[in-house]
Design an enzyme around this catalytic site. Structure first.
Site, PDB file in Angstrom:
ATOM      1  N   LYS A  46       0.421  -1.449  -0.475  1.00 29.50           N
ATOM      2  CA  LYS A  46       0.040   0.448  -0.329  1.00 29.50           C
ATOM      3  C   LYS A  46       0.837   1.183  -0.050  1.00 29.50           C
ATOM      4  O   LYS A  46       0.595   2.223  -0.681  1.00 29.50           O
ATOM      5  CB  LYS A  46      -1.063   0.245   1.421  1.00 29.50           C
ATOM      6  CG  LYS A  46      -1.495   1.327   1.977  1.00 29.50           C
ATOM      7  CD  LYS A  46      -2.471   1.099   1.991  1.00 29.50           C
ATOM      8  CE  LYS A  46      -1.488   1.518   3.839  1.00 29.50           C
ATOM      9  NZ  LYS A  46      -1.453   3.157   4.382  1.00 29.50           N
ATOM     10  N   ASN A  47       1.499   0.874   1.170  1.00 28.82           N
ATOM     11  CA  ASN A  47       2.354   2.018   0.870  1.00 28.82           C
ATOM     12  C   ASN A  47       3.263   2.274  -0.236  1.00 28.82           C
ATOM     13  O   ASN A  47       4.136   4.267  -0.457  1.00 28.82           O
ATOM     14  CB  ASN A  47       3.363   2.847   2.389  1.00 28.82           C
ATOM     15  CG  ASN A  47       1.901   2.479   3.891  1.00 28.82           C
ATOM     16  OD1 ASN A  47       1.426   2.356   3.350  1.00 28.82           O
ATOM     17  ND2 ASN A  47       2.279   2.190   4.372  1.00 28.82           N
ATOM     18  N   CYS A 150      -4.133  13.052  12.896  1.00 31.11           N
ATOM     19  CA  CYS A 150      -5.645  11.574  13.170  1.00 31.11           C
ATOM     20  C   CYS A 150      -4.564  10.856  14.045  1.00 31.11           C
ATOM     21  O   CYS A 150      -3.990  11.375  14.980  1.00 31.11           O
ATOM     22  CB  CYS A 150      -4.847  10.639  11.319  1.00 31.11           C
ATOM     23  SG  CYS A 150      -3.413   9.890  11.861  1.00 31.11           S
ATOM     24  N   ARG A 155       0.548  14.700  13.838  1.00 27.90           N
ATOM     25  CA  ARG A 155       1.445  14.536  11.859  1.00 27.90           C
ATOM     26  C   ARG A 155       1.150  15.969  11.247  1.00 27.90           C
ATOM     27  O   ARG A 155       0.675  16.094  10.227  1.00 27.90           O
ATOM     28  CB  ARG A 155       0.494  13.789  11.325  1.00 27.90           C
ATOM     29  CG  ARG A 155       0.975  12.166  12.020  1.00 27.90           C
ATOM     30  CD  ARG A 155      -0.348  10.957  11.834  1.00 27.90           C
ATOM     31  NE  ARG A 155       0.397  10.681  10.476  1.00 27.90           N
ATOM     32  CZ  ARG A 155       0.330   9.389   9.732  1.00 27.90           C
ATOM     33  NH1 ARG A 155      -1.124   9.507   9.234  1.00 27.90           N
ATOM     34  NH2 ARG A 155       1.057   9.474   8.842  1.00 27.90           N
ATOM     35  N   ASP A 341       5.110   0.802  12.357  1.00 28.05           N
ATOM     36  CA  ASP A 341       3.656  -0.444  11.298  1.00 28.05           C
ATOM     37  C   ASP A 341       3.248  -1.456  11.943  1.00 28.05           C
ATOM     38  O   ASP A 341       2.365  -1.747  11.489  1.00 28.05           O
ATOM     39  CB  ASP A 341       3.423   0.513   9.965  1.00 28.05           C
ATOM     40  CG  ASP A 341       3.384   1.583   9.463  1.00 28.05           C
ATOM     41  OD1 ASP A 341       2.887   2.528  10.282  1.00 28.05           O
ATOM     42  OD2 ASP A 341       3.838   1.664   8.617  1.00 28.05           O
ATOM     43  N   ARG A 433      -8.482  -0.713   4.484  1.00 29.82           N
ATOM     44  CA  ARG A 433      -7.499   0.775   4.276  1.00 29.82           C
ATOM     45  C   ARG A 433      -6.238  -0.211   3.530  1.00 29.82           C
ATOM     46  O   ARG A 433      -5.341   0.606   2.824  1.00 29.82           O
ATOM     47  CB  ARG A 433      -6.819   1.301   5.620  1.00 29.82           C
ATOM     48  CG  ARG A 433      -8.707   2.527   5.512  1.00 29.82           C
ATOM     49  CD  ARG A 433      -8.262   3.572   6.398  1.00 29.82           C
ATOM     50  NE  ARG A 433      -6.921   4.392   5.665  1.00 29.82           N
ATOM     51  CZ  ARG A 433      -6.291   5.214   7.011  1.00 29.82           C
ATOM     52  NH1 ARG A 433      -5.878   4.753   8.180  1.00 29.82           N
ATOM     53  NH2 ARG A 433      -5.083   5.261   6.039  1.00 29.82           N
TER      54      ARG A 433
HETATM   55  C1  EPZ Z   1       4.197   7.169   6.664  1.00 27.99           C
HETATM   56  O1  EPZ Z   1       3.978   8.025   6.694  1.00 27.99           O
HETATM   57  C2  EPZ Z   1       3.013   6.484   5.932  1.00 27.99           C
HETATM   58  N1  EPZ Z   1       2.712   6.046   5.515  1.00 27.99           N
HETATM   59  C3  EPZ Z   1       2.801   5.393   7.664  1.00 27.99           C
HETATM   60  O2  EPZ Z   1       1.644   3.678   7.708  1.00 27.99           O
HETATM   61  C4  EPZ Z   1       4.456   4.974   8.640  1.00 27.99           C
HETATM   62  O3  EPZ Z   1       3.845   4.691   9.228  1.00 27.99           O
HETATM   63  C5  EPZ Z   1       4.864   6.047   8.597  1.00 27.99           C
HETATM   64  O4  EPZ Z   1       5.123   7.408   7.347  1.00 27.99           O
HETATM   65  C6  EPZ Z   1       6.298   6.379   9.787  1.00 27.99           C
HETATM   66  O5  EPZ Z   1       7.072   5.149   8.739  1.00 27.99           O
HETATM   67  C7  EPZ Z   1       2.466   5.774   3.767  1.00 27.99           C
HETATM   68  O6  EPZ Z   1       3.290   6.164   3.393  1.00 27.99           O
HETATM   69  C8  EPZ Z   1       1.271   6.274   2.959  1.00 27.99           C
HETATM   70  P1  EPZ Z   1       6.244  10.225   8.283  1.00 27.99           P
HETATM   71  P2  EPZ Z   1       4.145   9.816   7.083  1.00 27.99           P
HETATM   72  O7  EPZ Z   1       6.054  11.596   7.164  1.00 27.99           O
HETATM   73  O8  EPZ Z   1       5.131   9.681   5.289  1.00 27.99           O
HETATM   74  C9  EPZ Z   1       6.793  13.629  11.862  1.00 27.99           C
HETATM   75  C10 EPZ Z   1       0.468   2.378   7.657  1.00 27.99           C
HETATM   76  O9  EPZ Z   1      -0.524   2.248   8.954  1.00 27.99           O
HETATM   77  N2  EPZ Z   1       6.117  14.507  10.807  1.00 27.99           N
HETATM   78  O10 EPZ Z   1       7.140   9.894   8.089  1.00 27.99           O
HETATM   79  O11 EPZ Z   1       3.087   9.939   7.240  1.00 27.99           O
HETATM   80  C11 EPZ Z   1       5.149  12.876  12.085  1.00 27.99           C
HETATM   81  O12 EPZ Z   1       4.238  13.444  12.638  1.00 27.99           O
HETATM   82  C12 EPZ Z   1       0.668   4.580   7.499  1.00 27.99           C
HETATM   83  O13 EPZ Z   1      -0.258   2.437   6.704  1.00 27.99           O
HETATM   84  C13 EPZ Z   1       6.082  16.152  11.171  1.00 27.99           C
HETATM   85  O14 EPZ Z   1       6.862  16.520  12.013  1.00 27.99           O
HETATM   86  O15 EPZ Z   1       5.271   9.249   8.008  1.00 27.99           O
HETATM   87  C14 EPZ Z   1       6.372  12.043  12.202  1.00 27.99           C
HETATM   88  O16 EPZ Z   1       5.960  12.137  13.934  1.00 27.99           O
HETATM   89  C15 EPZ Z   1       0.233   5.279   8.674  1.00 27.99           C
HETATM   90  N3  EPZ Z   1       6.654  16.796  10.029  1.00 27.99           N
HETATM   91  C16 EPZ Z   1       7.378  11.927  11.702  1.00 27.99           C
HETATM   92  O17 EPZ Z   1       6.920  13.256  11.133  1.00 27.99           O
HETATM   93  C17 EPZ Z   1       5.826  16.562   9.065  1.00 27.99           C
HETATM   94  O18 EPZ Z   1       5.892  17.939   8.120  1.00 27.99           O
HETATM   95  C18 EPZ Z   1       7.445  10.305  10.624  1.00 27.99           C
HETATM   96  O19 EPZ Z   1       6.284  10.639  10.067  1.00 27.99           O
HETATM   97  C19 EPZ Z   1       5.664  15.842   8.513  1.00 27.99           C
HETATM   98  C20 EPZ Z   1       6.386  13.976   9.668  1.00 27.99           C
END
Ligand code: EPZ
Length: 454
Positions: A46-47, A150, A155, A341, A433
């Site tokens: 998915k990701n 969420c 996030r 995850d 999902r």
């Molecule tokens: C991706 O989310 C995945 N989603 C998530 O999978 C996964 O948990 C996550 O990466 C971490 O591995 C998809 O690939 C579609 P991040 P993403 O930006 O990209 C902070 C699932 O269950 N952050 O790497 O949204 C954020 O809040 C899902 O399949 C900021 O602070 O995650 C988090 O604490 C859920 N500012 C950390 O970084 C920003 O602008 C990592 O989030 C962006 C992120």
């Protein structure tokens, strides 16, 4: 449409059949106690599929993706892209390929017809915010709703905004929308250091930089296999990218990208989830169409817990002993560390370990909602800040439980497989999902798992 077979079925999204659990009333009923035996085909990730689909906005030619999983998030994203002018056709709604079902889908966007992504669509799935990169790179303008918080954490999108500004974009936030404009001649290649590792911001900036003027160097980038998969697809489309999979990605901008054909990589989270299910319920299962090297940290942890895992040419063979599980401490980290995850699923496994284990969640501040639900099955877990302490070997007993997010919900299903009696998991739309045909895959291995509609 170049490269599209005449057999392709164009799907109008109004005609699309709904997902089984889309009304949110379905439940998954699990009767525990059976060891798992057989073969489970692993779906496309998915990701990986989500950013790959979004990358089709970068070209006026056809992008063909193979091994696309049939998941609610993928369907929703396709609806969102349809809104921007992407024409989508599927070769046979579900083609039978090797052991599993995988779809080949063609995406064609001759003209971007809409540069606004509305709140109504973006709020349903955070990854849809990532369209901001391609829209800005190709059209020079994008208006994308802030995704909002969420269940697993706040996030924010600050890294996306800072990074796109570094490429020369002017960005304002107006009434809940991020309004971005590229400079007159287009985005400009620059050096940008992510202050924090983010998968989504890495995908987005990498996509945006493919069409920028000059060279962009992204430091402290996410190293996830899905980032590498996106880079490989973009390279097949003509992008000049080096270093994906390392912290430093370098992108030489080109004036346009072409179409390509690309196969979505296997889902490492689905792979790890079923491996943990076997470790917990016991049995012997081969996970097909996957690759152990995508999840080394998780495999190491599952082995340390006592399961036997052998990589095969086309997947992973796993033997679980069920009642002889050892406690293992883990800390979630960006790749190549233990993935957030898989944290909920590993916690389910640790509830049956002979001893106490600790799980530290460092990625999301609120990703422990499954703790209360696992407790309803008899687990003994205490929380202190970002650390969960699990006193293992509790006998789990089936109970009604509620899914709170995608990975939390599957942790309840695998806990149910090892529990005595019947577990019913409600709010199944979370599972739809991200887990393709979960009931079917588990049932074929001897588990008693069924979807019950109200
Ligand atoms: C991706 O989310 C995945 N989603 C998530 O999978 C996964 O948990 C996550 O990466 C971490 O591995 C998809 O690939 C579609 P991040 P993403 O930006 O990209 C902070 C699932 O269950 N952050 O790497 O949204 C954020 O809040 C899902 O399949 C900021 O602070 O995650 C988090 O604490 C859920 N500012 C950390 O970084 C920003 O602008 C990592 O989030 C962006 C992120």
């Amino acid at each position: 449409m170049a490269g599209v077979s005449s057999k392709a079925t164009r799907l109008s999204f109004k005609e699309r059949p709904g997902f089984p659990g889309k009304c949110g009333m379905d439940q998954i009923r699990v009767v525990g106690g059976n060891p798992l035996k057989g073969v489970i085909p692993i779906s496309g990730a998915k990701n990986a599929a989500l950013p790959l689909i979004i990358s089709s906005l970068l070209t006026s030619d056809t992008l063909t993706l193979e091994n696309v999983p049939h998941l609610a998030d993928v369907e929703l994203l396709m609806r969102i892209l349809g809104n921007h002018g992407v024409d989508i056709s599927v070769n046979g709604r579900r083609e039978r390929q090797s052991d599993g079902y995988a779809r080949t889908i063609h995406f064609n966007c001759p003209t971007i017809t809409e540069t606004t992504a509305s709140y109504d669509l973006v709020r349903k799935m955070r990854a849809s915010f990532w369209v901001i990169g391609p829209l800005l790179a190709r059209e020079g303008i994008a208006r994308v709703s802030l995704p909002g918080g969420c269940a697993i954490g706040t996030r924010p999108v600050d890294l996306f905004i800072d990074g796109l500004k570094a490429l020369g974009a002017e960005i304002e936030i107006e009434q809940g929308y991020v309004e971005a404009r590229a400079p007159k001649g287009g985005l400009v290649g620059r050096h940008y250091v992510f202050p924090k590792v983010s998968v989504g911001a890495t995908h987005t900036l990498m996509m945006a930089a493919t069409l920028a003027n000059g060279t962009t160097v992204l430091e402290n980038s996410a190293r996830e296999p899905e980032v590498v998969d996106l880079a490989n697809c973009l390279k097949a489309m003509g992008a000049k990218i080096e270093g994906a999979g390392t912290p430093t990605i370098s992108i030489n901008g080109v004036t346009s990208l072409s179409g390509a054909r690309h196969t979505v990589l296997p889902d490492r989270i689905e792979t790890g989830t079923y491996a943990m299910a076997v470790a917990m319920a016991g049995g012997e299962v081969t996970l097909e169409n996957t690759d152990a090297s995508l999840l080394s940290a998780a495999i190491e942890a599952i082995r340390a817990a006592g399961a036997e895992i052998t990589p095969t040419e086309t997947g992973i063979h796993i033997i679980g002993h069920g009642d002889d599980i050892r406690p293992v401490d883990i800390t979630t980290e960006p790749y190549p560390g233990f993935p957030t995850d898989l944290q909920a699923q590993f916690m389910a496994l640790m509830t049956r370990a002979k001893g106490t284990s600790r799980i530290v969640e460092t990625i999301f501040e609120n990703r422990f909602m499954h703790v209360q639900e696992l407790a309803r099955l008899g687990a003994d877990i205490s929380l202190s800040g970002q650390t969960a302490t699990i006193k293992g070997a509790s006998e789990l007993h089936g109970a009604p439980v509620m899914a709170t997010d995608l990975r939390a919900s599957v942790s309840l299903v695998i806990a149910g497989l090892a529990a005595k009696g019947e577990t019913t998991v409600s709010r199944v739309y979370h599972l739809d999902r991200g887990f393709e045909r979960l009931e079917e895959k588990l049932t074929r291995c001897g588990a008693i798992v069924e979807r019950v509609s109200d």
